[in-house]
Design an enzyme around this catalytic site. Structure first.
Site, PDB file in Angstrom:
ATOM      1  CG  ASP A   1      -2.242   1.088   0.903  1.00 45.28           C
ATOM      2  OD1 ASP A   1      -2.052   1.595   0.082  1.00 45.28           O
ATOM      3  OD2 ASP A   1      -3.104   0.787   1.538  1.00 45.28           O
TER       4      ASP A   1
HETATM    5  C1  NOJ Z   1      -3.916   3.870   0.200  1.00 44.11           C
HETATM    6  C2  NOJ Z   1      -5.136   3.068   0.458  1.00 44.11           C
HETATM    7  O1  NOJ Z   1      -5.074   2.517   1.687  1.00 44.11           O
HETATM    8  C3  NOJ Z   1      -5.591   2.197  -0.650  1.00 44.11           C
HETATM    9  O2  NOJ Z   1      -6.703   1.588  -0.567  1.00 44.11           O
HETATM   10  C4  NOJ Z   1      -5.151   2.815  -1.981  1.00 44.11           C
HETATM   11  O3  NOJ Z   1      -5.536   2.016  -3.033  1.00 44.11           O
HETATM   12  C5  NOJ Z   1      -3.889   3.465  -2.088  1.00 44.11           C
HETATM   13  N1  NOJ Z   1      -3.634   4.346  -1.009  1.00 44.11           N
HETATM   14  C6  NOJ Z   1      -3.581   4.251  -3.409  1.00 44.11           C
HETATM   15  O4  NOJ Z   1      -4.139   5.470  -3.453  1.00 44.11           O
END
Ligand code: NOJ
Length: 731
Positions: free
Chosen positions: A290
């Protein structure tokens, strides 16, 4: 994973064999468009300066206007970027051209984005859509989002979000399909099919990304990014189940979660990434961290520095680094010093290139800039309307006050009523306000006897004068209450999940007038509505329904459509009950009248509205439950009759309970559902064939067990309202 032909597999092998170590590591690097120039401090600090008041909004805007965006062209040219996050068709083509024609090996980019519940056509938030219990709908909305975003050069969705979530304080409850592992698994499978299934043209499909692996929804106290700790059996039976189902469906990618699980952050957790996901489930796609997840392992206190975090992550099975640049900075050196085995890099690159090959990007990574879908085609608007209507749950309808009569004078109050930008819900980034229909605009389509009064109550103080006018005018008062978009979603946990601001006070003031009161609740999480449930005549749970919200709500309120949604999540009485969910294990002292039982002294144990609950403008009666064993199946029949006066749809739910087992089992577990439509007076016999194999569970060694004994079978209209029969089963 997605399957490749032998020719394609050979091509991937051939490319990998030609790549330098640096080019391989480049494929494992995902960049996002960064903002540079025009200011002397890092962008993050600039945001902090804005937040803590060191600079004003005006100054911030001025700085941003002079800033430029860095699309990492030079890094792409040098083969140092394998993926980018972007939504700009023209720019996507430009970057793909650099990757294809100016980089040494001509490897296309995989371009990802958060397309969570629709792209330009925004559909209901996942929590709402799950209330339709409609797998075909889940598939169709995903397929449409795939096609719309693909035209913008996006070929990878960071979706579906399939975290089972049982704590309404957590803001990200809105992004996922609720509290039940079976329903979440059905949703996950349908979304993967919708996003990836139509391979008739490369413009029709994208790679799905299952997230967040795993147990992110169990964040302690519902506080985002918080720690999680759980038994192996709970992990497998509840939190892993949807991921396993979606991997079996062929999901192309998986995103690791931010949280630690039993002390090991998921980003560096080889037990879940390598042992369970890649080895046990046979997942052959790639895993992305993530955003900033690898660097955060230093804050977790499990890595001494960025390099250590990168080494742990790659060894644990993270194939692509989202956004930190740590892989690019350190992996090459680690291979050269012998601290990292190059075979791990090769494996990651093969996984990434195979996905690009399957997406058809090597043959044509470009999009046709003429294909804009602007304005949105009418069949997209129709699907937005259909999905919004199917997601609405009627919670209360005293004296059949709903549907409203068009001749009545209707006063609309509540700040959310006329806000078209509030219908889209959390994680919508590609919408346009011109497409959005507010509740007020939708209601006006069906009645000329409507007036809106700006009573405030959410972000503004209550305007008593306006409220007085509203009470004078209306034969009935419709209050649109709930949460703004930014009150749920990422980093939006709440410690008190009652109606925010002065909205409850507003409702109490209306109540003193004795006028009939209808509440339309739009929100991104279950709200604790105990007072409201006792005092308001009708409550319609509408969540955030997307661009057609106003029209959908209007059709339901005026009875053009009969509501059919059922709750994908329990609605608590008070915040203190959280986490609360229907499929909990039994205690040794189940809550009862006696003092020394498992309960609170200040609130009932049961929830306000249980999982699976939802009313209709007609009524259904269940009779003649019949359960028989047929070889490897349980054949379960039940008769359902529409006992009301209008046609309606009913979601028939099948639950089981394993009465005695070697591990305490949930008091009920959903095992199937069917949606039927009945005319007034019509009866239908519904049959479920439940494989006996589905009656097992995972134990604390992670082994699946089928244990003989008594099982109760329940069929009904909600998790709390079922017919039941108990039978003995020998495995
Ligand atoms: C953080 C989030 O937890 C995730 O769900 C998302 O896909 C990513 N950022 C990218 O934006």
């Amino acid at each position: 994973m997605v399957s490749l032909t032998q020719v394609q597999k050979n091509k991937v092998q051939e490319i990998v064999s030609m790549m330098s170590l640096e080019e391989k590591i480049g494929q494992m690097n995902q960049a996002s468009v960064s903002i540079v120039g025009g200011f002397d401090v890092p962008f993050e600090e600039l945001i902090e300066m804005l937040t803590d008041g060191r600079i004003s909004q005006g100054e911030f805007t001025k700085i941003m206007e002079s800033a430029e965006q860095d699309y990492h062209e030079e890094d792409i040219r040098l083969g140092r970027v394998g993926s980018i996050m972007l939504q700009d068709a023209k720019k996507a083509n430009e970057l793909q051209k650099i990757a294809m024609e100016e980089s040494r090996l001509g490897i296309p980019l995989i371009i990802g984005l958060d397309v969570i519940h629709g792209f330009r056509t925004v559909f209901p938030i996942a929590l709402a859509e799950a209330c339709s219990f409609d797998s075909d709908l889940f598939l169709r909305t995903a397929r449409m989002a795939a096609k719309e975003s693909r035209l913008q050069g996006i070929n990878w969705h960071f979706a579906p979000m399939i975290d089972v979530s049982r704590d309404a304080r957590w803001g990200r409850v809105s992004e996922g399909p609720g509290e039940d592992p079976f329903l979440v698994s059905e949703f996950a499978k349908a979304k993967v099919k919708g996003l990836q299934g139509d391979t008739s043209s490369p413009m029709n499909y994208v790679a799905a990304c299952l997230k967040h692996f795993v147990a992110y929804g169990a964040a302690e106290s519902g506080r985002d990014y918080n720690t999680t700790s759980m038994s192996t059996s709970l992990l497998h039976n509840v939190y892993l189940a949807p991921f396993k189902a979606a991997v079996n469906e062929g999901a192309a990618t998986v995103m690791a979660a931010f949280n630690d699980l039993n002390g090991v952050p998921c980003t560096v957790n080889s037990e879940i990434l390598r042992d369970i996901l890649k080895r046990e489930y046979g997942f052959s796609g790639f895993v992305v961290s993530d955003a900033n997840g690898i660097r955060e392992c230093v804050s977790h206190g499990i890595a001494i520095n960025d390099q250590d975090a990168g080494l742990q992550a790659v060894n644990a099975g993270i194939d692509m680094d989202m956004g930190t640049g740590i892989y690019s900075s350190y992996l090459s050196q680690l291979v050269k010093t012998g601290e990292l085995d190059e075979r791990i890099i090769n494996e990651a690159v093969e996984r990434i290139l195979s996905t690009k090959m399957w997406l058809g990007l090597f043959d044509n990574p470009y999009v046709n800039l003429e294909d804009r879908m602007d304005p949105i085609p009418s069949e997209h608007i129709q699907l937005a309307l259909e999905s919004a209507k199917k997601s609405i749950v009627l919670l209360k309808n005293e004296n059949n006050i709903l549907p409203l009569n068009r001749e009545q004078k209707i006063s609309i109050i509540g700040e959310l009523a006329d806000k078209s930008s509030e219908v889209v819900g959390a994680w919508s980034i590609s919408w346009k306000e011109e497409d959005c229909v507010s509740i007020l605009d939708g209601l006006k389509q069906n009645s000329d006897n409507i007036r809106y009064f700006q009573t405030g109550g959410l972000t503004e103080p209550i305007n008593e004068e306006e409220l007085k006018h509203a009470l004078d005018f209306g034969d009935v008062i419709v209050a649109v209450v709930g949460e703004t978009v930014n009150m749920s979603g990422e980093a939006a946990s709440r410690s008190n999940i009652e109606l925010p601001g002065d909205q409850k006070k507003l409702l109490k003031m209306v109540k003193t007038s004795n006028k009939p009161l209808v509440a339309i609740v739009m929100n991104g999480r279950p709200l604790a509505l105990e007072w409201e449930a006792e005092n308001i005549d009708a409550i319609v749970e509408t969540w955030h329904l997307g661009i057609q919200m106003g029209n959908a709500v209007s059709d339901i309120i005026f009875g053009l459509t009969n509501p059919s949604g059922k709750l994908s999540v329990s609605i608590p009485r008070v915040t203190g009950q959280c986490p609360v969910y229907y499929n909990h294990p039994n205690t040794g002292r189940p809550g009862g009248k006696s003092k020394f039982t498992s309960k609170y002294i200040d609130v009932n144990n049961d929830v306000l509205y249980p999982f699976g609950f939802g009313l209709s403008y007609t009524s259904f009666n269940y009779t003649n439950l019949n359960v028989t064993e047929k070889n490897d199946l349980l054949a379960i029949g039940v008769e359902i009759t529409n006992t009301g006066k209008r046609q309606g749809e009913e979601i028939v739910q099948l639950y089981v309970r394993d009465r005695v087992a070697s591990i305490v089992r949930p008091v009920k577990e959903l095992k199937g559902y069917k949606k039927i439509s009945l005319e007034p007076g019509e009866s239908q016999i519904i049959e479920f064939n439940l494989p006996k194999n589905n009656l097992g569970f995972y134990d604390n060694n992670g082994d699946y067990r089928l244990e003989s004994g008594e099982f109760s079978i329940y069929v009904g209209k909600s998790s709390a309202d079922c017919l039941s029969q108990t039978i003995n089963i020998n495995f």
